[in-house]
Write a protein that holds these residues in place. Structure first.
Motif, PDB file in Angstrom:
ATOM      1  N   THR A  25       0.708  -1.132  -0.061  1.00  0.00           N
ATOM      2  CA  THR A  25       0.046  -0.064  -0.004  1.00  0.00           C
ATOM      3  C   THR A  25       0.722   1.315  -0.020  1.00  0.00           C
ATOM      4  O   THR A  25       0.614   2.172  -0.708  1.00  0.00           O
ATOM      5  N   VAL A  26       1.735   1.119   0.915  1.00  0.00           N
ATOM      6  CA  VAL A  26       2.754   2.441   0.887  1.00  0.00           C
ATOM      7  C   VAL A  26       3.401   2.620  -0.352  1.00  0.00           C
ATOM      8  O   VAL A  26       3.483   3.663  -1.054  1.00  0.00           O
ATOM      9  N   VAL A  27       3.946   1.590  -1.134  1.00  0.00           N
ATOM     10  CA  VAL A  27       4.428   1.638  -2.440  1.00  0.00           C
ATOM     11  C   VAL A  27       3.604   2.269  -3.436  1.00  0.00           C
ATOM     12  O   VAL A  27       3.985   3.168  -4.110  1.00  0.00           O
ATOM     13  N   ALA A  28       2.449   1.707  -3.443  1.00  0.00           N
ATOM     14  CA  ALA A  28       1.152   2.289  -4.345  1.00  0.00           C
ATOM     15  C   ALA A  28       1.075   3.840  -3.986  1.00  0.00           C
ATOM     16  O   ALA A  28       0.978   4.361  -4.905  1.00  0.00           O
ATOM     17  N   LEU A  29       0.972   4.126  -2.876  1.00  0.00           N
ATOM     18  CA  LEU A  29       0.828   5.585  -2.542  1.00  0.00           C
ATOM     19  C   LEU A  29       2.094   6.277  -2.805  1.00  0.00           C
ATOM     20  O   LEU A  29       1.799   7.563  -3.485  1.00  0.00           O
ATOM     21  N   VAL A  30       3.136   5.891  -2.608  1.00  0.00           N
ATOM     22  CA  VAL A  30       4.350   6.827  -2.961  1.00  0.00           C
ATOM     23  C   VAL A  30       4.503   6.807  -4.468  1.00  0.00           C
ATOM     24  O   VAL A  30       4.756   8.163  -4.928  1.00  0.00           O
ATOM     25  N   THR A  31       4.635   5.786  -5.080  1.00  0.00           N
ATOM     26  CA  THR A  31       4.605   5.826  -6.367  1.00  0.00           C
ATOM     27  C   THR A  31       3.590   6.775  -7.264  1.00  0.00           C
ATOM     28  O   THR A  31       3.705   7.297  -7.882  1.00  0.00           O
ATOM     29  N   GLY A  32       2.270   6.647  -6.578  1.00  0.00           N
ATOM     30  CA  GLY A  32       1.425   7.358  -7.022  1.00  0.00           C
ATOM     31  C   GLY A  32       1.501   8.878  -6.780  1.00  0.00           C
ATOM     32  O   GLY A  32       1.171   9.790  -7.772  1.00  0.00           O
ATOM     33  N   ALA A  33       2.221   9.333  -5.707  1.00  0.00           N
ATOM     34  CA  ALA A  33       2.264  10.744  -5.344  1.00  0.00           C
ATOM     35  C   ALA A  33       3.466  11.294  -6.514  1.00  0.00           C
ATOM     36  O   ALA A  33       3.294  12.459  -7.022  1.00  0.00           O
ATOM     37  N   VAL A  34       4.449  10.386  -6.703  1.00  0.00           N
ATOM     38  CA  VAL A  34       5.473  10.910  -7.337  1.00  0.00           C
ATOM     39  C   VAL A  34       5.082  11.081  -8.875  1.00  0.00           C
ATOM     40  O   VAL A  34       5.530  11.827  -9.577  1.00  0.00           O
ATOM     41  N   TRP A  35       4.317  10.135  -9.370  1.00  0.00           N
ATOM     42  CA  TRP A  35       3.830  10.054 -10.491  1.00  0.00           C
ATOM     43  C   TRP A  35       2.751  11.152 -10.881  1.00  0.00           C
ATOM     44  O   TRP A  35       2.729  11.968 -11.932  1.00  0.00           O
ATOM     45  N   GLY A  36       1.970  11.406  -9.791  1.00  0.00           N
ATOM     46  CA  GLY A  36       0.856  12.473  -9.913  1.00  0.00           C
ATOM     47  C   GLY A  36       1.626  13.882 -10.198  1.00  0.00           C
ATOM     48  O   GLY A  36       1.052  14.908 -10.678  1.00  0.00           O
ATOM     49  N   GLN A  37       2.798  14.187  -9.655  1.00  0.00           N
ATOM     50  CA  GLN A  37       3.317  15.342  -9.431  1.00  0.00           C
ATOM     51  C   GLN A  37       3.604  15.954 -10.959  1.00  0.00           C
ATOM     52  O   GLN A  37       2.974  16.918 -11.280  1.00  0.00           O
ATOM     53  N   PRO A  38       4.117  15.046 -11.936  1.00  0.00           N
ATOM     54  CA  PRO A  38       4.337  15.756 -13.060  1.00  0.00           C
ATOM     55  C   PRO A  38       3.190  15.643 -14.213  1.00  0.00           C
ATOM     56  O   PRO A  38       3.100  16.451 -14.901  1.00  0.00           O
ATOM     57  N   THR A  39       2.378  14.697 -13.813  1.00  0.00           N
ATOM     58  CA  THR A  39       1.101  14.392 -14.609  1.00  0.00           C
ATOM     59  C   THR A  39      -0.204  15.307 -14.370  1.00  0.00           C
ATOM     60  O   THR A  39      -0.880  15.723 -15.033  1.00  0.00           O
ATOM     61  N   TRP A  40      -0.422  15.235 -12.972  1.00  0.00           N
ATOM     62  CA  TRP A  40      -1.553  15.983 -12.605  1.00  0.00           C
ATOM     63  C   TRP A  40      -1.062  17.473 -11.963  1.00  0.00           C
ATOM     64  O   TRP A  40      -2.102  18.274 -11.814  1.00  0.00           O
ATOM     65  N   GLY A  41       0.166  17.595 -11.617  1.00  0.00           N
ATOM     66  CA  GLY A  41       0.604  18.793 -11.126  1.00  0.00           C
ATOM     67  C   GLY A  41       0.826  18.784  -9.716  1.00  0.00           C
ATOM     68  O   GLY A  41       0.458  20.129  -9.161  1.00  0.00           O
TER      69      GLY A  41
END
Lengths: 241, 48, 218
Positions: free
Chosen positions: A101-117
């Protein structure tokens, strides 16, 4: 060949010991292969290199949910039929699920930064995962707080049942509360596939790799729990003697 | 082996390294706990 | 059942029973928040539904460990377990006593706190209705958490970790109803869903809580 044979820890230890080297081997081949394949895919025309995060994000998110479901089934088997190894397997699975769950959340946050801003958005999917993480933490805390192993198994089992219902409920409540930014499911079986095979084959390999990793770690951790239980039992016997 | 990451190098590397640390940590913790439990059990069984 | 309810209420209202403590806590939360976010009425009105609901949640949480802990210590829980009243009924009565001593005062006092936080007057009715429908679920879920952790020496912190995630759906629907009311809209849909959750928990959770209690009394 039924799961009831493996309610006997000795039998479980023997079989799992025999299976384990094969599982370790399969994981050691499949997971790196999937990750390296995923690492070397061409860039997406829209998302650029960030598409490479998908090969960690999607499998870990998938496992985070599936591990909770597995814990639910294992708890039910324990509560209904007193299958001791099943209770220990549920306990062994929880930390793996929490890390996923932590991996999913962290990678999601890092991925969201460039794509959703944005790093974090109170989107239903993200929020449900945060709540799922809370449930994992509470489950693990309850296990480690209770001394009597059978009571601990019973109480965490009941908590897992109630928690499952509420995790599910929270997910739909969160949908009601805020319409999401997150895209829908990536994998679809419908024709007119939404994801190109350049990405899907390495993704499937990664998912299989994560699954194998989970099963391997689960077996090792369950064996650890059984050994701990036996050590405690032997020590208690010594004390009495 | 070093792929061309372009302008998104930082998030990709961050995501992969954080996940790597977490998963390797989980595996290491599992193995350490397993060997510790095995040794403890062996010790008790030899004594008993 | 009625005798048990009266006994619990009497114990709670006696000196040192903690009656009114939740209400005082609620008042403190509503006093502290404006210090934190600044005194502008517009901002406060915007976040008032959320603060009132989170405050109610925390005030409810404060007194949860009292539901079973005292009876566990002096052994009256064992007596209850052997009594002809089924355990599920005892759980329900205990939760009802908790609700009457903490939930009901909150519902009654909430409009006053709403005024403190500049809650639009149109939303006051929604606030009372949402709290009235939602707080029974908080009490019964809290009883479940208390039943899980009753045997533990330091169960309080663990119980908050277990219980607060269970409050998420209630919080979402309850606050949403008040927010829609504050915006001048119609909060019926979240209110109905909130009532559904409360009824479902009232029906199902006593069995889980009674199961947990039986394990702890074993």
């Amino acid at each position: 060949m039924s799961i009831w044979e493996y309610a006997n820890p000795v039998k479980f230890m023997r079989t799992s010991g025999a299976v384990l080297p094969w599982l370790v081997g399969a994981t050691a081949i499949c997971l790196p292969a999937g990750l390296i394949w995923g690492w070397s895919v061409p860039e997406d025309y829209k998302q650029g290199a960030t598409v490479k995060i998908m090969f960690l994000h999607v499998p870990s998110a998938m496992m985070a949910i599936n591990i909770w479901v597995m814990m639910l089934v294992a708890s039910l088997i324990w509560l209904i039929r007193r299958h001791h190894v099943s209770a220990l397997a549920a306990r062994a699975a929880a930390p793996i699920g929490a890390v996923m769950t932590v991996v999913a959340l962290v990678t999601g946050a890092v991925w969201g930064q460039p794509t959703w801003g944005t790093w974090w958005e109170w989107d239903p999917r993200l929020t449900s995962f945060l709540i799922l993480l809370l449930f994992y933490l509470g489950y693990m805390a309850l296990w480690s707080a209770i001394e009597n192993p059978d009571s601990a198994a019973d109480l965490t089992g009941v908590m897992c049942l109630v928690g499952s219902v509420f995790a599910f409920l929270s997910r739909y409540a969160a949908h009601f509360w805020n319409q999401g930014l997150h895209q829908g499911s990536t994998i679809s079986v419908a024709p007119g596939d939404r994801i190109s095979s350049v990405y899907s084959y390495p993704l499937y390999t990664c998912m299989l790799g994560f699954f194998l990793l989970f099963v391997t770690l689960l077996l090792i951790r369950t064996r650890t729990e059984i050994r701990r239980r036996r050590t405690a039992a032997l020590l208690a016997r010594e004390m009495r003697a | 082996m070093i792929a061309e990451l372009g302008r998104h190098a930082a998030p990709v590397l961050a995501a992969w390294s954080i996940s790597g640390v977490l998963i390797v940590g989980l595996i290491a913790q599992t193995l350490v706990a397993a060997s510790r439990a095995r040794r403890a059990l062996e010790k008790v069984e030899r004594r008993g | 059942m009625l005798a048990l309810l009266i006994r619990d209420l009497r114990l709670a209202t006696r000196a040192g029973g903690g009656f009114g403590l939740g209400l005082a806590f609620f008042l403190i939360v509503c006093t502290l928040v404006p210090f934190g976010v600044g005194p502008e009425g517009g901002t406060l009105a915007l976040i008032a539904p959320g603060i009132l609901w989170v405050g109610a949640l925390l005030a409810c949480l404060l007194s949860l460990d009292r539901i079973f802990a005292l009876d566990w210590e002096d052994g009256s829980l064992d007596l209850l377990a052997t009594a002809p009243l089924p355990m599920e009924g005892a759980v329900l009565v205990k939760a009802a006593a908790h609700w009457i001593t903490t939930g009901l005062p909150l519902v009654v006092a909430a409009p006053v706190f709403g005024i403190l936080l500049h809650l639009p007057s149109g939303a006051q009715g929604w606030l009372v209705a949402a709290l009235l429908l939602g707080t029974p679920a908080l009490s019964i879920l809290g009883a479940f958490g208390a039943a899980l952790t009753v045997g533990l020496r330091r169960g309080g912190l663990l119980m908050s970790l277990l219980v607060l995630p269970l409050y998420v759906p209630t919080l979402i629907f309850g606050a949403e109803a008040v927010r829609r009311g504050a915006a001048g809209g119609d909060g019926t849909t979240p209110l109905v869903l909130l009532a559904g959750i409360t009824l479902a928990t009232l029906a199902a959770i006593p069995f889980a809580a009674a199961g947990a209690l039986r394990v702890n009394l074993r």
